[in-house]
Structure formats: structure tokens, C-alpha cells
Design a protein around this motif. Structure first.
Motif, mmCIF file in Angstrom:
data_model
loop_
_atom_site.group_PDB
_atom_site.id
_atom_site.type_symbol
_atom_site.label_atom_id
_atom_site.label_comp_id
_atom_site.label_asym_id
_atom_site.label_seq_id
_atom_site.Cartn_x
_atom_site.Cartn_y
_atom_site.Cartn_z
ATOM 1 N N CYS A 12 0.851 -1.197 0.000
ATOM 2 C CA CYS A 12 0.000 0.000 0.000
ATOM 3 C C CYS A 12 0.889 1.249 0.000
ATOM 4 N N PHE A 13 0.246 2.406 -0.232
ATOM 5 C CA PHE A 13 1.030 3.648 -0.297
ATOM 6 C C PHE A 13 1.668 3.983 1.056
ATOM 7 N N GLY A 14 0.999 3.585 2.156
ATOM 8 C CA GLY A 14 1.523 3.907 3.487
ATOM 9 C C GLY A 14 2.862 3.232 3.732
ATOM 10 N N CYS A 96 1.484 6.297 8.958
ATOM 11 C CA CYS A 96 0.610 6.396 7.778
ATOM 12 C C CYS A 96 -0.494 7.422 8.041
ATOM 13 N N LEU A 98 -3.442 7.360 7.181
ATOM 14 C CA LEU A 98 -4.724 6.712 7.485
ATOM 15 C C LEU A 98 -4.747 6.163 8.915
ATOM 16 N N VAL A 99 -3.569 5.916 9.486
ATOM 17 C CA VAL A 99 -3.506 5.589 10.918
ATOM 18 C C VAL A 99 -3.753 6.872 11.725
ATOM 19 N N THR A 160 -7.002 -0.277 11.364
ATOM 20 C CA THR A 160 -7.129 0.064 9.939
ATOM 21 C C THR A 160 -7.131 -1.157 9.017
ATOM 22 N N THR A 161 -6.568 -2.287 9.487
ATOM 23 C CA THR A 161 -6.467 -3.467 8.617
ATOM 24 C C THR A 161 -7.497 -4.545 8.973
ATOM 25 N N CYS A 190 -8.845 1.144 6.460
ATOM 26 C CA CYS A 190 -8.260 1.985 5.402
ATOM 27 C C CYS A 190 -8.662 1.491 4.008
ATOM 28 N N PRO A 192 -6.888 1.071 1.142
ATOM 29 C CA PRO A 192 -6.116 -0.027 0.548
ATOM 30 C C PRO A 192 -6.514 -1.398 1.100
ATOM 31 N N THR A 193 -6.790 -1.490 2.403
ATOM 32 C CA THR A 193 -7.228 -2.768 2.975
ATOM 33 C C THR A 193 -8.564 -3.182 2.360
ATOM 34 N N THR A 261 -0.453 -5.901 2.488
ATOM 35 C CA THR A 261 -0.065 -4.529 2.146
ATOM 36 C C THR A 261 1.387 -4.191 2.487
HETATM 37 S S1 SF4 Z 1 -2.456 -0.827 5.525
HETATM 38 FE FE1 SF4 Z 1 -3.635 1.091 5.386
HETATM 39 S S2 SF4 Z 1 -3.242 2.143 7.319
HETATM 40 FE FE2 SF4 Z 1 -1.676 0.545 7.135
HETATM 41 S S3 SF4 Z 1 0.089 1.582 6.177
HETATM 42 FE FE3 SF4 Z 1 -1.152 0.689 4.517
HETATM 43 S S4 SF4 Z 1 -2.531 2.367 3.864
HETATM 44 FE FE4 SF4 Z 1 -1.715 2.891 5.878
#
Ligand code: SF4
Length: 290
Positions: A12-14, A96, A98-99, A160-161, A190, A192-193, A261
């Protein structure tokens, strides 16, 4: 045997942003990583080789002896951030966004005077960070753990996951067991999850079995494998191609490939190539069966 790759899989981008930030660190030996940067053994070995210091996730109470400390993508509480800064450490923060959003949701519910219920794994570092600034909270992993809470106002968020379906089940159980409470839910799973999970649901419709690539301690990787099993598909969780076992596969299967991710693209490609080679090895058995 055929292999189909999920439309959405892997890093994921995070996690990518956290890895980019750590690539820019010029003196790894003056930095302590506050836990595991990502739950991916391949990445952790690379960081070790570069000379970074790290502390065990379950033992982050000591003050690092380096000049800098790196906060991982899983984030920390404001209380923990303050403790580290008060010790004179310089922070490299790869939390991240989103966290951060999940932290903001938790604090908003706290400020509304709610008892905050976090859906997630009690021992996970992200969850520990989420609850550390809350005066009143519960952590719930399964619907059967839900209670009738002695509070008029409840707030619900999730790690988030988390799996969407699990969050929905727990939310429904909280509502059922607390019929008189004022309950507010903020969805912090999030995107991406969610995208990985939706892609897995479509993949499951097309395949006989699933291979999930990712770290043994990666929550979202394990969640993908669990969800596949819930939907009646055998699921094999591997960290890399060396863990593929030919005896697990049937020649007539169509196998779906997905990844958590925090899984590197190179690891996914290596597993995909190994699966393709394995399919070729199983082809004679399939011909004989016909
Ligand atoms: S799984 Fe979601 S919250 Fe965790 S780092 Fe990746 S984008 Fe961020």
C-alpha cells in the motif's frame, strides 16, 4: 493448474512512503526503529543489513540509546510521542496518514464523552497506540467478546487493517447488547485494505484455492487468508517462494494469488513465477488424469 493474480494486491502507499523515508536516512546507525517498520521479514532483514537499530515491538518501554528514533507506519499515541521527545530524541515519523485518521477519530469520540470500543487485535501495536490516549476504552476482536457496557455513550472505531465483515458483525453485536446507548461508529478501516479485500472476494469466485504472500506477523495478510478459508477455499500463507509446497496443490486447481499490504513487489513476482513453474511440473499428472 492455472494461476490468477488478484487485481489489487501487495504494498500500500503507506508502507511505500515509509520505505522511501527510510531509504533517505543517511546514517542508519544513529536511528532506532521503534518496533517493526513493517511486518515483513524480508524488509526487516534489509534494514538490519543497513545498520539500523531496532527494539522489539513488545518491549518499547526503554529509551533508545541513539540520537534518533523512527516511528513506524503503525503510529504511536500522543503520550508515547511526548515520552520519546522528552528524552531528547529526534523523531523520524513515518506514521501512515490513514492511521493518523484513526487516531483523530478515537480522540473525537473521546472528546464527545464516549467509551471508545476499538475493533482489532489487543496486542497489535497500532491498537496499543490508538487506545493509549483514551481514558475509557475496550478492545474487541470477535463478536462473541462484546459486552453490555456500563456507559450511556459509546463510540466504535477499528484497526485500519480489519476485515469489513468482522467490523460489521461486532458493530451489530454492540448495538444488540446496548440497546439504550447512544452509539456512534466511525469507519477507520483503510481504503487499501478494503480494496485488497474486495479484490479477494472477486478472486475467490474464480478459483479453487488461494495463496497469500506476506509476513507471518502481518495482520492484513493473515486476514486475507482467514477470509478465503471462511469462504470455503483452502488458503496457503507463505512469506516467500521457498515456502510453496507442491504437495499442497492439486493439478486441476485454479489458484488465486494475493498479497498483504507490506509485501514487496519482488517477493510477489518470485512467488508468481514459482507457482507458474509448479503448474508446469503438475501438468503431466493432469494429462494422466484425463
Ligand atoms: S495498511 Fe492502510 S493504514 Fe496501514 S500503512 Fe497501509 S494504507 Fe496505511
Amino acid at each position: 493448474m492455472r494461476v490468477i493474480r488478484a487485481e489489487v494486491l501487495g504494498m500500500c502507499f503507506g508502507v511505500r512512503d515509509a520505505l522511501r523515508a527510510i531509504e533517505r536516512v543517511e546514517e542508519p546507525e544513529v536511528v532506532t526503529i521503534h518496533g517493526e517498520l513493517v511486518h515483513n521479514e524480508v524488509v526487516l532483514r534489509q534494514l538490519d543489513d543497513r545498520g539500523f537499530n531496532s527494539v522489539d515491538e513488545s518491549n518499547r518501554n526503554a529509551v533508545p540509546q541513539t540520537s534518533h528514533v523512527l516511528i513506524t507506519a503503525h503510529g504511536v499515541s500522543d503520550r508515547e510521542r511526548g515520552r520519546l521527545e522528552a528524552s531528547g530524541l529526534k523523531l523520524i515519523d513515518t506514521t501512515c496518514p490513514l492511521v493518523r485518521r484513526a487516531h483523530a477519530a478515537a480522540l473525537q469520540l473521546r472528546d464527545e464523552g464516549r467509551h471508545v470500543i476499538v475493533v482489532g487485535k489487543p496486542s497489535h501495536v497500532e491498537v496499543r497506540g490508538l487506545v493509549d490516549d483514551l481514558p475509557s476504552y475496550s478492545i474487541v476482536e470477535r463478536a462473541c467478546d462484546v459486552e453490555s457496557y456500563p456507559h450511556d455513550r459509546l463510540g466504535i472505531i477499528a484497526q485500519t487493517t480489519s476485515i469489513d465483515q468482522t467490523v460489521d458483525q461486532i458493530r451489530a453485536a454492540i448495538i444488540a447488547q446496548n440497546p439504550n446507548a447512544d452509539i456512534r461508529f466511525i469507519d477507520t478501516v483503510c481504503l487499501p485494505t478494503k480494496d485488497h479485500q474486495r479484490s479477494l472476494e472477486r478472486l475467490i469466485d474464480e478459483v479453487d484455492a488461494i495463496v497469500v504472500v506476506g509476513g507471518r506477523n502481518s495482520n492484513n495478510t493473515r486476514a486475507l487468508a482467514e477470509r478465503a478459508r471462511e469462504r470455503g477455499r483452502p488458503a496457503l500463507h507463505v512469506q516467500d517462494e521457498s515456502e510453496l509446497d507442491i504437495d499442497w496443490f492439486h493439478p486441476e486447481w485454479t489458484v488465486g494469488l494475493t498479497a498483504g499490504t507490506s509485501t514487496l513487489d519482488t517477493t510477489i513476482d518470485a512467488v508468481h513465477n514459482a507457482l507458474t513453474a509448479l503448474a508446469e511440473r503438475l501438468e503431466p499428472a493432469l494429462q494422466n488424469a484425463r
